[in-house]
Design an enzyme around this catalytic site. Structure first.
Site, mmCIF file in Angstrom:
data_model
loop_
_atom_site.group_PDB
_atom_site.id
_atom_site.type_symbol
_atom_site.label_atom_id
_atom_site.label_comp_id
_atom_site.label_asym_id
_atom_site.label_seq_id
_atom_site.Cartn_x
_atom_site.Cartn_y
_atom_site.Cartn_z
ATOM 1 N N ASP A 143 -1.798 -10.179 -7.060
ATOM 2 C CA ASP A 143 -2.084 -9.424 -5.851
ATOM 3 C C ASP A 143 -0.805 -9.150 -5.067
ATOM 4 O O ASP A 143 0.186 -9.875 -5.198
ATOM 5 C CB ASP A 143 -3.030 -10.215 -4.939
ATOM 6 C CG ASP A 143 -4.439 -10.292 -5.486
ATOM 7 O OD1 ASP A 143 -4.769 -9.507 -6.386
ATOM 8 O OD2 ASP A 143 -5.201 -11.145 -5.019
ATOM 9 N N LYS A 144 -0.848 -8.138 -4.245
ATOM 10 C CA LYS A 144 0.314 -7.757 -3.441
ATOM 11 C C LYS A 144 0.871 -8.936 -2.662
ATOM 12 O O LYS A 144 2.089 -9.151 -2.626
ATOM 13 C CB LYS A 144 -0.074 -6.627 -2.477
ATOM 14 C CG LYS A 144 1.055 -6.184 -1.551
ATOM 15 C CD LYS A 144 0.592 -5.069 -0.621
ATOM 16 C CE LYS A 144 1.713 -4.657 0.331
ATOM 17 N NZ LYS A 144 1.274 -3.566 1.246
#
Length: 357
Positions: A143-144
């Site tokens: 995930d970011k």
């Protein structure tokens, strides 16, 4: 990247059979990758020239003319372009590269993040070799706002091999996470994950056929209390790699990750007091990575220490007060390629798999 961006001019000689046709019709035939309405706008914007001169939409094209077009592409059309995105290289050889991804970096271009991604950086660093691979060699994602280790293939053979290892669940992935509550000493969360039927942008434990099998093994390595609320530090080992797997699983068992903006509100008793240093991302770091090297057939392992923000959070929460918290003591990870002294700042400034955590 906001708005549109320039691309290199494109030139084409008008075929004899199209001579005398309207310019917009000719453009639609020699540049079929663009819509006719789009090219009409480019003509009006002066982005189309005939033999070096300005042009009009309904203008007939003379025999033997050369048309020059300068597209004005949308961000998503330039998403797979090389960009000098700094990459923190932990290990690199001719077969693969291991990267320590910082929080805030998106792995693959998508809506809202068309540039500045890991993929853009790989295309810049490795050029045509990366451009010739599906997803520039990426075989799994983070995930970011999750930091930590990722492996990227540099050849098609290595990419195929790594994908098979992921499917066979022989790739070892260990995460450090901070969660609310007193997590049990150890255990396995075995619960299928799919799109949340009530909110499609989220994932959830789904008991219907749309849920994919998901298994997370955990072990608690320390506990503390933050303003009256118990907090646990845990290791998570992934057996599968579903979208947001660790975040969804921990929330499902009523121990959501600290700082998680999406799944962090499952615990009704949780303190609403801001976390130390305004920590505002999920407290999750992909800390260990082990696999079979595609070229040598040997087991290899890497480690990336927790980043400064998580280390500072651990200190403020009070982890490790009784004894130093042991993030890396494990017999399964005995052969480690570690970053040496001074490597922490060695960033390259010149330059599917699911989002599993």
């Amino acid at each position: 990247m906001g708005g549109a961006a320039r691309e290199a001019p494109r030139e084409a000689r008008v075929p004899d059979e199209l001579a005398g046709e309207r310019l917009d019709k000719v453009l639609a035939k020699i540049f079929p990758e663009f819509s006719r309405s789009r090219m009409q706008g480019w003509i009006e914007d002066g982005r189309v020239r005939i033999d070096g001169a300005g042009a009009k939409v309904r203008q007939p094209v003379p025999l033997g003319a050369t048309i020059t077009l300068v597209p004005d592409l949308l961000p998503e059309q330039l998403a797979f372009a090389p960009e000098p995105v700094p990459l923190h290289i932990v290990y690199e050889d001719e077969t693969l590269v291991v990267i320590n991804k910082p929080a805030g970096m998106v792995v693959h271009p998508a809506a809202g993040n068309w540039s500045g991604t890991l993929l853009n950086g790989l295309l810049h660093r490795y050029g045509d070799a990366a451009a010739g691979l599906p997803r520039a060699g990426i075989v799994h994602r983070l995930d970011k706002e999750t930091s930590g280790l990722m492996v990227v293939a540099r050849t098609l053979e290595a990419q195929t091999d790594l994908v098979r290892q992921l499917q066979a669940r022989t790739v070892k992935r260990r995460y450090v996470a901070f969660v609310w509550g007193n997590m049990p000493d150890e255990g396995t969360i075995d619960a299928p994950i799919g799109r949340d039927p009530r909110e499609r942008t989220r994932m959830a434990v789904v008991k219907t056929a749309s849920g994919k099998p998901a298994r997370t093994h955990f072990r608690t390595i320390d506990r503390t209390t933050w303003h009256g609320q118990p907090v646990s530090a845990i290791h998570c080992d992934l057996e599968t790699g579903r979208t947001h797997q660790i975040r969804v699983h921990c929330a499902h068992v009523q121990h959501p990750l600290l700082g998680d903006p999406v799944y962090g509100h499952a615990r009704g008793k949780r303190s609403v007091r801001p976390l130390p240093h305004d920590f505002a991302r999920q407290a999750l770091h992909a800390w260990r990575l082990g696999l079979i090297h595609p070229a040598t057939g040997k087991e290899v392992h890497w480690r990336a220490d927790v980043p400064e923000d998580i280390a500072a959070l651990a200190a403020e929460l009070g982890f490790g007060q009784d004894e130093e918290i042991e993030f890396d003591e494990d017999e399964e990870f005995v052969e480690v390629y570690e970053m040496g002294e001074g490597d922490e700042d060695d960033w390259d400034d010149e330059e599917s798999e699911d989002d599993e955590a």
